[in-house]
Write an enzyme that holds these catalytic residues in place. Sequence first.
Site, PDB file in Angstrom:
ATOM      1  N   ASP A  53       0.820  -1.218   0.000  1.00  0.00           N
ATOM      2  CA  ASP A  53       0.000   0.000   0.000  1.00  0.00           C
ATOM      3  C   ASP A  53       0.854   1.268   0.000  1.00  0.00           C
ATOM      4  OD1 ASP A  53      -2.181  -1.608   0.134  1.00  0.00           O
ATOM      5  OD2 ASP A  53      -2.530  -1.324   2.283  1.00  0.00           O
TER       6      ASP A  53
HETATM    7  P1  NAP Z   1       0.949  -3.958   3.154  1.00  0.00           P
HETATM    8  O1  NAP Z   1       0.285  -3.010   2.242  1.00  0.00           O
HETATM    9  O2  NAP Z   1       0.142  -4.568   4.223  1.00  0.00           O
HETATM   10  O3  NAP Z   1       1.603  -5.114   2.216  1.00  0.00           O
HETATM   11  C1  NAP Z   1       2.394  -6.096   2.764  1.00  0.00           C
HETATM   12  C2  NAP Z   1       2.829  -7.015   1.618  1.00  0.00           C
HETATM   13  O4  NAP Z   1       3.825  -7.866   2.153  1.00  0.00           O
HETATM   14  C3  NAP Z   1       1.726  -7.895   1.094  1.00  0.00           C
HETATM   15  O5  NAP Z   1       1.312  -7.474  -0.161  1.00  0.00           O
HETATM   16  C4  NAP Z   1       2.343  -9.320   1.073  1.00  0.00           C
HETATM   17  O6  NAP Z   1       2.221  -9.850  -0.236  1.00  0.00           O
HETATM   18  C5  NAP Z   1       3.807  -9.074   1.428  1.00  0.00           C
HETATM   19  N1  NAP Z   1       4.356 -10.097   2.311  1.00  0.00           N
HETATM   20  C6  NAP Z   1       3.791 -10.666   3.393  1.00  0.00           C
HETATM   21  N2  NAP Z   1       4.607 -11.565   3.932  1.00  0.00           N
HETATM   22  C7  NAP Z   1       5.734 -11.576   3.183  1.00  0.00           C
HETATM   23  C8  NAP Z   1       6.946 -12.306   3.244  1.00  0.00           C
HETATM   24  N3  NAP Z   1       7.179 -13.235   4.177  1.00  0.00           N
HETATM   25  N4  NAP Z   1       7.894 -12.060   2.307  1.00  0.00           N
HETATM   26  C9  NAP Z   1       7.667 -11.143   1.333  1.00  0.00           C
HETATM   27  N5  NAP Z   1       6.533 -10.424   1.250  1.00  0.00           N
HETATM   28  C10 NAP Z   1       5.579 -10.643   2.155  1.00  0.00           C
HETATM   29  O7  NAP Z   1       2.215  -3.323   3.847  1.00  0.00           O
HETATM   30  P2  NAP Z   1       2.767  -1.833   3.809  1.00  0.00           P
HETATM   31  O8  NAP Z   1       3.079  -1.425   2.415  1.00  0.00           O
HETATM   32  O9  NAP Z   1       3.825  -1.793   4.837  1.00  0.00           O
HETATM   33  O10 NAP Z   1       1.546  -0.941   4.258  1.00  0.00           O
HETATM   34  C11 NAP Z   1       1.070  -0.900   5.584  1.00  0.00           C
HETATM   35  C12 NAP Z   1      -0.441  -0.826   5.572  1.00  0.00           C
HETATM   36  O11 NAP Z   1      -0.904  -0.973   6.940  1.00  0.00           O
HETATM   37  C13 NAP Z   1      -0.940   0.510   5.067  1.00  0.00           C
HETATM   38  O12 NAP Z   1      -2.110   0.327   4.315  1.00  0.00           O
HETATM   39  C14 NAP Z   1      -1.244   1.268   6.346  1.00  0.00           C
HETATM   40  O13 NAP Z   1      -2.228   2.263   6.175  1.00  0.00           O
HETATM   41  C15 NAP Z   1      -1.735   0.145   7.245  1.00  0.00           C
HETATM   42  N6  NAP Z   1      -1.618   0.522   8.661  1.00  0.00           N
HETATM   43  C16 NAP Z   1      -0.399   0.747   9.201  1.00  0.00           C
HETATM   44  C17 NAP Z   1      -0.300   1.185  10.515  1.00  0.00           C
HETATM   45  C18 NAP Z   1       1.019   1.514  11.151  1.00  0.00           C
HETATM   46  O14 NAP Z   1       1.021   2.087  12.247  1.00  0.00           O
HETATM   47  N7  NAP Z   1       2.137   1.166  10.544  1.00  0.00           N
HETATM   48  C19 NAP Z   1      -1.444   1.365  11.263  1.00  0.00           C
HETATM   49  C20 NAP Z   1      -2.683   1.080  10.678  1.00  0.00           C
HETATM   50  C21 NAP Z   1      -2.748   0.650   9.374  1.00  0.00           C
HETATM   51  P3  NAP Z   1       2.241 -11.451  -0.440  1.00  0.00           P
HETATM   52  O15 NAP Z   1       1.134 -11.997   0.399  1.00  0.00           O
HETATM   53  O16 NAP Z   1       2.060 -11.640  -1.890  1.00  0.00           O
HETATM   54  O17 NAP Z   1       3.576 -11.929   0.033  1.00  0.00           O
END
Ligand code: NAP
Length: 472
Positions: free
Chosen positions: A396
């Site tokens: 994301d």
């Molecule tokens: P993300 O959008 O959740 O994407 C994580 C990606 O990691 C997935 O597409 C997954 O694809 C891949 N993945 C999972 N396990 C893996 C592994 N072992 N090896 C390689 N890839 C792996 O993560 P992000 O880009 O960090 O975004 C964070 C999201 O969380 C945002 O939408 C944000 O708004 C939300 N959020 C964050 C917080 C905070 O405080 N950080 C709080 C609330 C919400 P595959 O399944 O294909 O591997």
Amino acid sequence: MNREILINSAYIIASGLFIVGLKMLGRQATARKGNLLSGVGMLIAIVVTLLDRQVINFTWIVVGLVAGTVIGLACARLVKMTAMPEMVALLNGLGGLASLIVGAAEFMRIRIGESIPEHPAFTAGAIFLTVVIGGVTFTGSVYAFCKLAEWLSGRAVLFTGQHMINGAMVLGMVAAGLGYVVSGDPGVTLVAFLVFTILSLVLGWTMVMPIGGGDMPVVIAMLNSLSGLAACAAGFVISNNVLVVAGCLVGTSGVILSIIMCRAMNRSIGNVVFSGFGSKPAAMSNDGTAVQGELKPIFAEGTFSVLEAARQVVFIPGYGMAVSQAQHVVRELAEVLEENGADVRFAIHPVAGRMPGHMNVLLAEADVPYEQLVEMDTINPLMPTTDVAIVIGANDVVNPAAARDKSSPIYGMPIIKAHEARTVICLKRGKGAGFSGLENQLFLLPNSRMLYGDAKSSLQAVIAEFKSLAST
Ligand code: NAP
């Protein structure tokens, strides 16, 4: 010197240490020292309170101290970094429960005539606030814990009239609270006390119910804030100044954290709490149609060739790096690339991962130098001159739809502009979506390549290619 002045002076020193410690927690370089300073402040506050209160029997205090220390040490050693959000949720919940118990104990002491408050209405009001905020925090945090630990579905649970029912419970609580504060009748106060206590416990649960598992970190920051407010109210109940100050600090810092997280997701607190985000899967693209295009796989050898020639490399870590615990291998690859003459940086998105500062914590654990961690606003202007952007389990936070597609649910969320790099190598296991459930156009762009597999294993394979070159 007067005893009271001495105690309050110690409390002021403790409060000062809390404030300086909190400030120092804001920067990685000073965070450990800040944590230590706040801890010293807490130690002073506890010791002085124990001396001040003229405790008659220390047995239970020692039992609590030993039990708490053993459990705390065990948690610190056993709980994995990826499980930290649920750990924080549980600790918040216990804070809320502690305040509820303080309020209830004071209610009973007054009821059986053991203590007579100087200002009965003020104390009753403080007890009411301590109990209801503590109750909401407790059950809300337990629910958040269950969602994060996957003991309950992470899906937002919605039903008709949900917000009306929650609103009615708030009104019921306030009415019972008023009855409790103004009525002198022992029977009425008991019933009112039981009503608002039970309602607060139910409300904590039902308030968190319609919020999706992915939004739990924001919810936890808000519950953290509530646990601080409950402690602050408890401070008024037992007339303890340092508890009032510490509660206020926790309360306000929780609010600030919630606001920072919401801004980084381009959402409002109201949207997080009331929109039911995450109630249904969003497997489609942003405008409701499947994203068109072709995913172009790359393997370790190909990745090696691209990286070998690169001079500017930016790592973009995300939740997948935390899942695969790839941070140490990432640092190793960064060192290999630097030895190869590349300039390496780590782009940090404020909401990458699942808790605030998630990536900073993991990379610090792997001893990545602070200077290499670059904030989103600083790295974005450098992306067009970057040879290779390596996206490690991020999705994301690098989705260009957030910048381009007005119909996207994440439109407006600031992103790291990985797509502007000359080549983008995306490490993920398959076609899994990120937290938002949206497909990501980045993976289909002509300059993108997919390195499939667990991030740690993929990186190890790339490092092995560099090593085999070095040994020939
Ligand atoms: P993300 O959008 O959740 O994407 C994580 C990606 O990691 C997935 O597409 C997954 O694809 C891949 N993945 C999972 N396990 C893996 C592994 N072992 N090896 C390689 N890839 C792996 O993560 P992000 O880009 O960090 O975004 C964070 C999201 O969380 C945002 O939408 C944000 O708004 C939300 N959020 C964050 C917080 C905070 O405080 N950080 C709080 C609330 C919400 P595959 O399944 O294909 O591997």
